[in-house]
Design a protein around this motif. Structure first.
Motif, PDB file in Angstrom:
ATOM      1  N   ARG A 293       0.844  -1.200   0.000  1.00  0.00           N
ATOM      2  CA  ARG A 293       0.000   0.000   0.000  1.00  0.00           C
ATOM      3  C   ARG A 293       0.879   1.250   0.000  1.00  0.00           C
ATOM      4  NH1 ARG A 293      -3.124  -1.005   4.050  1.00  0.00           N
ATOM      5  NH2 ARG A 293      -4.958  -1.625   2.886  1.00  0.00           N
ATOM      6  N   LEU A 389      -3.385  -0.035  -8.331  1.00  0.00           N
ATOM      7  CA  LEU A 389      -4.205  -0.178  -7.128  1.00  0.00           C
ATOM      8  C   LEU A 389      -5.699  -0.260  -7.448  1.00  0.00           C
ATOM      9  CD1 LEU A 389      -3.940  -0.278  -4.033  1.00  0.00           C
ATOM     10  CD2 LEU A 389      -4.151   2.179  -3.977  1.00  0.00           C
ATOM     11  N   SER A 390      -6.055   0.316  -8.589  1.00  0.00           N
ATOM     12  CA  SER A 390      -7.478   0.311  -8.961  1.00  0.00           C
ATOM     13  C   SER A 390      -7.924  -1.032  -9.567  1.00  0.00           C
ATOM     14  CB  SER A 390      -7.746   1.445  -9.948  1.00  0.00           C
ATOM     15  OG  SER A 390      -6.820   1.349 -11.019  1.00  0.00           O
ATOM     16  N   ASP A 391      -6.972  -1.904  -9.913  1.00  0.00           N
ATOM     17  CA  ASP A 391      -7.328  -3.186 -10.532  1.00  0.00           C
ATOM     18  C   ASP A 391      -7.777  -4.174  -9.451  1.00  0.00           C
ATOM     19  OD1 ASP A 391      -6.500  -2.050 -12.918  1.00  0.00           O
ATOM     20  OD2 ASP A 391      -4.450  -2.817 -12.701  1.00  0.00           O
ATOM     21  N   ALA A 392      -8.991  -3.961  -9.002  1.00  0.00           N
ATOM     22  CA  ALA A 392      -9.472  -4.678  -7.821  1.00  0.00           C
ATOM     23  C   ALA A 392      -9.484  -6.187  -7.977  1.00  0.00           C
ATOM     24  CB  ALA A 392     -10.872  -4.180  -7.469  1.00  0.00           C
ATOM     25  N   ASP A 413      -6.785  -4.480  -5.096  1.00  0.00           N
ATOM     26  CA  ASP A 413      -7.305  -3.515  -4.127  1.00  0.00           C
ATOM     27  C   ASP A 413      -6.840  -3.865  -2.711  1.00  0.00           C
ATOM     28  OD1 ASP A 413     -10.688  -4.890  -3.820  1.00  0.00           O
ATOM     29  OD2 ASP A 413      -8.705  -5.815  -3.781  1.00  0.00           O
ATOM     30  N   ARG A 415      -7.139  -6.548  -1.016  1.00  0.00           N
ATOM     31  CA  ARG A 415      -7.972  -7.425  -0.217  1.00  0.00           C
ATOM     32  C   ARG A 415      -7.327  -8.805  -0.332  1.00  0.00           C
ATOM     33  NH1 ARG A 415     -11.821  -9.900  -3.544  1.00  0.00           N
ATOM     34  NH2 ARG A 415     -11.187  -8.622  -5.294  1.00  0.00           N
TER      35      ARG A 415
END
Lengths: 426, 181
Positions: A293, A389-392, A413, A415
């Motif tokens: 992150r 980071l947006s490529d969940a 993301d 997770r």
């Protein structure tokens, strides 16, 4: 005739080639690895005879004990004519009478972020549980036969390497007693200790402070005790010679139940909860996620192209390094490296060289830590190159925790979830 | 330097891989220093071997404020100094020959393979009194500051500077003498 300068240059530039016999190298290396392994395994055995060195790894222990000796045996009142009538002997006696307590110990150095933390809980029936790093130690002092067992906190398997805390317990709780007195009993000498000095002015209304200085060295120790209950609440020592310090915090407010002190209950907890290994791993997993992150913040949203040192080039060296550094400080294992103060001093900004050096240092350690964490896992794969980071829904990292049939997958993301082998990304 | 920080960190966590890397990285520097300080291949091997064994056992206690290379070089210099004192005691006791025979018996299994140039310079440096030799080598070859050397030798900085100056002068006369021959 040569000048001194010429001689200096000559010696400096000499090409003094040397080589080694590969076979001997192998033999020496193998011996070194053996020595390293034995040293780790035998830590407890090696240090055991010398309790004074490992309790605080500092001669101040002797000082503390001697103070108690003086107070208890000789009967000196450390507060002289002060308003309190408490002597250290009262504190030692009162401490011995408490049914349960929690002791948190921090040992470290002034110029270092690194500190060893040890937590010890004692139950009313003389059972003890202690935590030191990833070790959980249980001790039963209710019988004459002391029984100490250590577990790996993650795997919940018994381990041989019990660490410092087991040694401390063995000595401090000899014959089932856990008291300041037992510290006294293991310190054979009071040589070099001056008489106890008072700390009358430092004492507050609620607490009384015992301050002690060594006769020949600059070491000092302070013990805080409550005036009302005479219980010790804090003890700290400092050795200015090597900036070593230790803080001991005593807490008497929380009584743990019998299960907390039961090694079988601890061991079986893992069997009752099959997913525990996954959640335990989540701690290390959380470290990786945190690093990733922070990386995306510095890189403008992209994940590192690889999880090795080569990936440093992906980050702008002018990025906010303190942001990464703060992330590093949170990593498991208390990483220590020198922090150039200039980096964080707005009035005295660092030079570009300092920034570069610091940046590289941070990145190097960061990647080293990721490698360490991943080395403990099996069958891991990183696929973060080009992912943002947006490529969940894009999986960037997956691995199989030890003793687990499913994989943990971390997505774009950040997770993480459990995934079966057949559902892993191709 | 950066790699060293990671290596030390891993080593302190019990990594054998880190120990191997540290060994590979510095073994030649350490052997070179030991060889030139002791002017005896067997002694140099013993010194470096002992330094590394102690290092391997020190993961728990190791605390480095400086860099790893300087730390290891200082360890070698300290051991070499002790070895030199030990050898002097043997010589005073008239046992130097026995020691010499024992040392030579190790030759077939030698660990160090020295270049001619290194041998030559070890012999030249051996003509300097030990303290001067150590000071000159640590300053010029190991890049240590006079202050660090003083700390390691337990003497004042001025004493170290004096030893260095005398050492260089002596070295100059030895080299000039060689040229004249």
């Amino acid at each position: 005739v040569r000048s001194a300068e010429n001689i200096e240059k000559l010696v400096q530039n000499l090409d003094l080639d040397i080589d080694t016999n590969a076979q001997t190298d192998q033999a020496v290396l193998s011996e070194l690895l053996d020595a390293q392994k034995k040293s780790i395994k035998q830590q407890s055995a090696l240090v055991l005879p010398n309790i004074r060195r490992f309790i605080m790894k500092n001669p101040i222990t002797k000082l503390a004990a001697a103070v108690v000796i003086i107070a208890v045996i000789i009967g000196v009142n450390p507060f002289g004519t002060s308003k309190t009538s408490i002597v250290l002997a009262d504190v030692a006696k009162r401490f011995e009478s408490v049914p349960f307590f929690r002791l948190t110990i921090y040992l470290g150095y002034d110029n270092s972020d690194e500190a060893k933390k040890i937590e010890i809980w004692k139950s009313e029936d003389s059972h003890v549980r202690a935590h030191e790093g990833n070790k959980v130690i249980f001790a039963d002092f209710s019988n004459k036969e002391t029984n100490i067992i250590a577990f790996d906190q993650t795997t919940r398997q018994p381990i041989n390497n019990m660490g410092y805390v087991s040694m401390i317990l063995k000595e401090l709780c000899s014959e089932g007693r856990f008291s300041l007195d037992t510290i006294i009993n293991i310190i054979p000498s009071e040589d070099g200790i001056t008489s106890v000095e008072t700390a009358d002015t430092a004492a507050s209304k609620e607490t009384v402070v015992f301050e002690i200085k060594h006769k020949e060295t600059p070491e000092w120790i302070s013990i805080w005790a409550l005036r009302s209950s005479k219980l010790p609440v804090r003890m700290c020592f400092h050795d200015p010679r090597n900036n070593e310090h230790g803080d001991f915090f005593f807490d008497y407010s929380e009584q743990k139940d019998a299960k907390f002190f039961d090694p079988d209950a601890f061991k079986n907890e893992a069997q009752e909860q099959p997913n525990l290994s996954s959640s335990e791993n989540a701690f290390n997993e959380q470290e990786i996620i945190d690093v990733l992150r922070r990386w995306t913040v510095l890189s403008g949203g992209s994940f590192p192209s690889s999880l090795d040192i080569q990936t440093i080039k992906d980050i702008d060296p002018n990025a906010d390094i303190s942001f990464l550094y703060n992330g590093l400080k949170n990593l498991n294992g208390a990483i220590h490296f020198e922090t150039p103060h200039a980096t964080f001093d707005r009035d005295n900004p660092p030079s570009q060289d300092e920034i570069d050096k610091y940046f590289n240092s941070v990145m190097f350690i960061l990647m080293g830590r990721i490698q360490e964490v991943l080395a403990e896992m099996t069958d891991w794969h990183y696929a973060g190159q080009g992912v943002k980071l947006s490529d969940a829904d894009t999986a960037i990292l997956w691995y199989r925790p030890k003793d687990s049939e499913t994989y943990r997958v971390i997505y774009g993301d950040l997770r993480a979830k459990d995934v079966k082998l057949e559902n892993l990304p191709k | 330097m950066l790699e060293d920080k990671v290596l030390i960190w891993k080593f302190k966590y019990g990594s054998g891989e880190a120990l191997c890397r540290i060994y590979e990285k510095y073994i030649k520097d350490l052997l070179r220093l030991a060889a030139i300080l002791s002017n005896n291949a067997c002694d140099a091997e013993d010194i470096v071997h002992d330094v590394f064994v102690s290092f391997a056992q020190s993961a728990e206690t190791l605390r480095l404020s400086g860099n790893l290379k300087s730390f290891l070089l200082t360890c070698v210099a300290n051991r070499a100094r002790n070895k030199n004192k030990e050898n002097q005691r043997w010589q005073m006791a008239g046992l130097d020959e026995a020691e010499s025979v024992a040392s030579q018996s190790k030759t077939p299994e030698q660990w160090i393979i020295q270049s001619e140039e290194l041998r030559r310079w070890s012999n030249i440096m051996a003509k300097l009194p030990y303290e001067q030799r150590e000071t000159v080598i640590l300053h010029l070859r190991a890049g240590m500051k006079f202050r660090q050397i003083a700390q390691s030798q337990g003497v004042s900085v001025n004493t170290v500077k004096g030893r260095y100056r005398y050492g260089l002068n002596k070295l100059r006369s030895i080299l000039d003498g060689e040229v004249e021959k």
